[in-house]
Design an enzyme around this catalytic site. Sequence first.
Site, short mmCIF file in Angstrom:
data_model
loop_
_atom_site.label_atom_id
_atom_site.label_comp_id
_atom_site.label_asym_id
_atom_site.label_seq_id
_atom_site.Cartn_x
_atom_site.Cartn_y
_atom_site.Cartn_z
N GLY A 1 6.96 4.49 8.61
CA GLY A 1 6.12 5.65 8.87
C GLY A 1 6.26 6.12 10.30
O GLY A 1 7.33 5.98 10.90
N SER A 2 5.17 6.64 10.84
CA SER A 2 5.23 7.25 12.17
C SER A 2 5.19 6.20 13.29
O SER A 2 4.63 5.12 13.12
CB SER A 2 4.04 8.20 12.35
OG SER A 2 2.83 7.47 12.28
N GLU B 1 9.86 14.43 16.31
CA GLU B 1 10.23 14.46 14.90
C GLU B 1 9.37 15.49 14.18
O GLU B 1 8.15 15.42 14.22
CB GLU B 1 10.00 13.08 14.29
CG GLU B 1 10.41 13.02 12.84
CD GLU B 1 10.28 11.61 12.26
OE1 GLU B 1 9.19 11.03 12.35
OE2 GLU B 1 11.28 11.12 11.72
N GLU C 1 3.45 6.44 15.91
CA GLU C 1 2.04 6.32 16.30
C GLU C 1 1.37 5.17 15.54
O GLU C 1 0.71 4.31 16.12
CB GLU C 1 1.38 7.66 15.96
CG GLU C 1 -0.05 7.82 16.26
CD GLU C 1 -0.62 9.05 15.50
OE1 GLU C 1 0.16 9.91 15.04
OE2 GLU C 1 -1.84 9.10 15.37
N GLU D 1 10.09 0.51 10.40
CA GLU D 1 11.12 1.55 10.24
C GLU D 1 10.42 2.86 10.56
O GLU D 1 9.61 3.35 9.79
CB GLU D 1 11.66 1.51 8.81
CG GLU D 1 13.02 2.18 8.68
CD GLU D 1 12.90 3.62 8.30
OE1 GLU D 1 12.75 4.47 9.23
OE2 GLU D 1 12.96 3.93 7.10
N CYS E 1 13.62 10.24 7.35
CA CYS E 1 13.56 9.65 8.69
C CYS E 1 14.89 9.80 9.43
O CYS E 1 14.92 9.96 10.64
CB CYS E 1 13.11 8.21 8.63
SG CYS E 1 14.02 7.23 7.45
N LYS F 1 0.84 -1.20 0.00
CA LYS F 1 0.00 0.00 0.00
C LYS F 1 0.88 1.25 0.00
O LYS F 1 1.56 1.54 0.97
CB LYS F 1 -0.90 0.05 1.24
CG LYS F 1 -1.97 1.14 1.09
CD LYS F 1 -2.68 1.46 2.38
CE LYS F 1 -1.98 2.48 3.23
NZ LYS F 1 -1.81 3.80 2.59
N GLY G 1 3.02 2.85 13.89
CA GLY G 1 3.79 1.64 14.19
C GLY G 1 3.16 0.87 15.35
O GLY G 1 3.03 -0.36 15.31
#
Length: 499
Positions: free
Chosen positions: A248-249, A401, A251, A270, A304, A195, A253
């Site tokens: 991604g974030s 971040e 949150e 990651e 990142c 996705k 994750g």
Amino acid sequence: MNKPLAHPHLSEPVARFLGGKHQAFIDGKWVDAVSGKTFETYDPGSGRVIANVAECDAADIDKAVAAARAAFESGPWPRMTGSERARMMWRLAELIEKHAAELAELEGLNNGKPVANVGNVDLMLSCETLRYTAGWATKITGETIALSTAPTMHAFTLREPIGVVGQIIPWNSPIMMACWKIAPVLATGCTTVLKPAEQTPLTALRLAQLLQEAGVPDGVVNVVPGFGPTAGAAIAAHPGIDKVAFTGSGEVGRLIIQAAAGNLKKVSLELGGKSPVIVFPDADIDVAVPGAARAIFTNSGQVCAAGSRLYAHTRVFDKIIAGVAAEAKKIRIGHPLTEGTQMGPLVSKEQLERVSGYISQGESDGALVVTGGDRIGKEGYFIEPTILTDTNPEMSVVREEIFGPVLCAIRFDDSDLDEIAKEANRTMYGLAGSVWTRDLSIAHKMVRKIRAGTVGVNIHSSIDPALPFGGFKQSGWGREKGRDVLDLYTETKSVVMAL
Ligand code: NAI
Ligand code: MG
């Protein structure tokens, strides 16, 4: 700033692609979402809609997982040799190179990166990762094991593909993220439901066309555009998926881990970072200044591993800050399709608001804006490269971040390496870090003290297909790329034979 391109002049292949339908790619076929819904995707350089894309959700994920399962278990894919899979990966890399101009333009238009950067960095690293990882396809082997308790038995291990993988990727380097994810799938003989991020679905769809042209069998790679809470969540929770790989974030994750608990699918993550750049007083200033600027301003800071906390020794602090500020002012900001642009817009209105919000919060917390701080223009999502000083470790700009071109510069006057490292490590993240010094002893000692997955000396976060990449602490689980990635996409089978 160069004049933004309100109406970018598109090349014929990109205009043709945009003019077509943007459906999901499931089982080698282009299909509408089951719901029939579509969503709009934008040019962040102008804020204009450029295409409508199939909006997949749980029903489409079900179809894609069924196709991926069938391709994993039957048909040509499980019968192919590593050599055949590797050849396919090389063909895909060649096709990416053949269509590089078109892909770079499409990526620039949908993500906001300057076209030249897409070509020189993203597409180059996409192709090299496919080629490097293809080399492992013929080298996935187990071991012969000498048993401790039954020495006369014959024991060995096999490494087998983990199965159907679900891959959820972000928008900051869309086609490169897709290639980094697809490479180990193809090398190990897994299949995937991928996705792309809702902000940047287009190059993944173009990539699916190239995968087909490269000869990848139907169902091996399925591309399902859609939103996180619907399509993404359905992937993370799906009982037919054996492993989920997410970038991604933090949150999200956490949500992935929770959703994965249902069938205990394997998870690799990651996540983000707040990586330190530590400049010692003996550093070569001519190297450290552009290095520190690149570490934060590359890709508008939407990286990142970005070096977003700059620690400079008090003896060189002013010089370094003045140097990095001068670099910031030199950057040519403009529409990604304008020739000579070095920095494009942020990816979305949401990201512009998030980054601007952090800067305002920093200012109201008492940070000083040395340079930048403001939005540029009213069209598109441009923001100035920004440097903040006079911060403290409790401020959100230092802790969280930001994912924009915003650098927090912090002075240190300590010579105790443990104290310096303690400050640098004062973060929940651990993705990257860099040390700038000409003293070998300091370099080696600091490398060991920094709690992060990638540490540079006189360079910040060099990315290479052969180098494992991933995070300590809350920056993630597992390592992608290098040989390490094979561990995430294979299972070990132990075999014992009583002879
Ligand atoms: P995000 O983590 O929400 O999105 C990344 C991917 O996850 C997208 O494909 C999205 O559709 C998907 N997703 C979102 N919610 C999901 C859910 N509930 N279940 C499954 N998949 C889901 O990141 P977002 O909101 O775009 O950016 C927020 C912040 O995250 C950024 O400001 C940045 O700090 C960080 N980030 C870090 C990245 C990295 O490379 N480590 C990449 C992108 C964002
Ligand atoms: Mg999100």
